[in-house]
Design an enzyme around this catalytic site. Structure first.
Site, PDB file in Angstrom:
ATOM      1  N   ASN A  61      38.117 -11.985   9.245  1.00 10.19           N
ATOM      2  CA  ASN A  61      37.151 -12.852   9.552  1.00 10.19           C
ATOM      3  C   ASN A  61      38.078 -14.112  10.093  1.00 10.19           C
ATOM      4  O   ASN A  61      39.156 -14.328   9.568  1.00 10.19           O
ATOM      5  CB  ASN A  61      36.243 -13.400   8.510  1.00 10.19           C
ATOM      6  N   GLU A  63      37.989 -18.278  10.925  1.00  8.52           N
ATOM      7  CA  GLU A  63      37.002 -19.492  10.593  1.00  8.52           C
ATOM      8  C   GLU A  63      37.502 -20.406  11.668  1.00  8.52           C
ATOM      9  O   GLU A  63      38.656 -20.475  12.058  1.00  8.52           O
ATOM     10  CB  GLU A  63      37.121 -19.881   9.191  1.00  8.52           C
ATOM     11  N   ASN A  64      36.656 -21.421  11.504  1.00  6.78           N
ATOM     12  CA  ASN A  64      37.016 -22.469  12.541  1.00  6.78           C
ATOM     13  C   ASN A  64      36.591 -23.936  11.895  1.00  6.78           C
ATOM     14  O   ASN A  64      35.508 -24.058  11.347  1.00  6.78           O
ATOM     15  CB  ASN A  64      36.343 -22.304  13.989  1.00  6.78           C
ATOM     16  N   ALA A  65      37.372 -24.986  12.323  1.00 10.28           N
ATOM     17  CA  ALA A  65      36.800 -26.414  11.679  1.00 10.28           C
ATOM     18  C   ALA A  65      35.233 -26.602  12.058  1.00 10.28           C
ATOM     19  O   ALA A  65      34.437 -27.314  11.418  1.00 10.28           O
ATOM     20  CB  ALA A  65      37.570 -27.497  12.146  1.00 10.28           C
ATOM     21  N   CYS A  72      32.982 -13.304  11.931  1.00 12.49           N
ATOM     22  CA  CYS A  72      33.072 -12.248  10.902  1.00 12.49           C
ATOM     23  C   CYS A  72      34.227 -11.120  11.028  1.00 12.49           C
ATOM     24  O   CYS A  72      34.568 -11.165  12.469  1.00 12.49           O
ATOM     25  CB  CYS A  72      31.957 -11.437  10.299  1.00 12.49           C
ATOM     26  N   GLU A  74      33.638  -7.927  10.951  1.00  8.59           N
ATOM     27  CA  GLU A  74      33.328  -6.929  11.520  1.00  8.59           C
ATOM     28  C   GLU A  74      33.121  -7.138  12.890  1.00  8.59           C
ATOM     29  O   GLU A  74      33.335  -6.258  13.470  1.00  8.59           O
ATOM     30  CB  GLU A  74      31.658  -6.643  10.695  1.00  8.59           C
ATOM     31  N   CYS A 112      26.948  -9.263   7.123  1.00  6.17           N
ATOM     32  CA  CYS A 112      25.883 -10.072   7.351  1.00  6.17           C
ATOM     33  C   CYS A 112      24.911  -9.521   8.569  1.00  6.17           C
ATOM     34  O   CYS A 112      25.003  -8.720   9.342  1.00  6.17           O
ATOM     35  CB  CYS A 112      26.214 -11.665   7.851  1.00  6.17           C
ATOM     36  N   CYS A 115      26.210  -9.107  11.984  1.00  8.46           N
ATOM     37  CA  CYS A 115      27.165  -8.188  12.273  1.00  8.46           C
ATOM     38  C   CYS A 115      26.592  -6.660  12.261  1.00  8.46           C
ATOM     39  O   CYS A 115      26.860  -5.880  12.925  1.00  8.46           O
ATOM     40  CB  CYS A 115      28.228  -8.124  11.172  1.00  8.46           C
TER      41      CYS A 115
HETATM   42  N1  THU Z   1      32.144 -12.912   6.421  1.00  6.81           N
HETATM   43  C1  THU Z   1      32.281 -11.759   7.239  1.00  6.81           C
HETATM   44  O1  THU Z   1      33.676 -11.765   7.706  1.00  6.81           O
HETATM   45  N2  THU Z   1      31.922 -10.828   7.108  1.00  6.81           N
HETATM   46  C2  THU Z   1      30.375 -10.777   6.769  1.00  6.81           C
HETATM   47  O2  THU Z   1      29.768  -9.735   6.672  1.00  6.81           O
HETATM   48  C3  THU Z   1      30.069 -11.761   5.904  1.00  6.81           C
HETATM   49  C4  THU Z   1      30.730 -13.030   5.925  1.00  6.81           C
HETATM   50  C5  THU Z   1      32.907 -13.980   6.382  1.00  6.81           C
HETATM   51  C6  THU Z   1      32.487 -15.164   7.351  1.00  6.81           C
HETATM   52  C7  THU Z   1      33.230 -16.271   6.891  1.00  6.81           C
HETATM   53  O3  THU Z   1      34.521 -16.562   7.221  1.00  6.81           O
HETATM   54  C8  THU Z   1      33.203 -15.965   5.292  1.00  6.81           C
HETATM   55  O4  THU Z   1      33.126 -14.525   5.271  1.00  6.81           O
HETATM   56  C9  THU Z   1      32.179 -16.454   4.421  1.00  6.81           C
HETATM   57  O5  THU Z   1      30.970 -16.396   4.807  1.00  6.81           O
END
Ligand code: THU
Length: 158
Positions: A61, A63-65, A72, A74, A112, A115
């Protein structure tokens, strides 16, 4: 009128009960949690996808500001696989996570909804079931397909 029950087939494995190929994918998913860029959630996810050409493509995963701009693990993995090896069919995917304490999550990490939908696209493209391995600290859940993770899925525009 009739009620319909939809069940999700899940088999729980101890790590030692997996095949060598499954263990390899689980190891990579766990390893890729360390490639997560997650300074906002502190939740680190890794994914590893085995393709029918013998390649394994991994993701983590990012992330970004601006929160929705992140992705994610996946989708990081499946879009990378699609971009690097167009036409290769997915065989299997493993997903692992470490929680805010930095430790592997006890509960197997489940994708999620977005995904699940993204992965389903590649299962449809493959034309066969894609095994899903959800990795927890002590146990691994195996599902036989992505569609079993996403009952009543939307798969085409009518
Ligand atoms: N996240 C994933 O990478 N995969 C998932 O299936 C659920 C959530 C990440 C997204 C975010 O960066 C962090 O987990 C918290 O939600």
């Amino acid at each position: 009128m009739k009620d319909i029950q939809i069940t999700v087939p899940v088999t729980e494995y101890a790590y030692g009960e997996l095949t060598d190929a499954q263990r390899g994918l689980v190891d990579l998913a766990r390893q890729y949690t360390f490639n997560s860029y997650s300074p906002y959630s502190h939740f680190s996810v890794g994914a590893a996808i085995r393709l029918d050409n013998g390649e394994v493509v991994c993701g983590a995963n990012q992330e970004n500001a601006a929160f929705p701009s992140g992705t994610c693990a996946e989708r990081s993995a499946c879009y990378s696989a699609g971009a690097r090896f167009p036409g290769a069919k997915f065989e299997s995917i493993a997903i692992a996570a470490r929680g805010v304490d930095g430790e592997p999550t006890v509960a197997p990490c489940a994708p999620c909804g977005a995904c699940r939908q993204a992965l389903l696209e590649y299962e449809v493209l493959a034309g066969h079931d894609v095994e899903v391995l959800l990795v927890g600290r002590d146990v691994i859940y195996r599902l036989p397909s992505v569609k079993s993770l996403l009952p009543l899925a939307f798969t085409e525009i009518n």
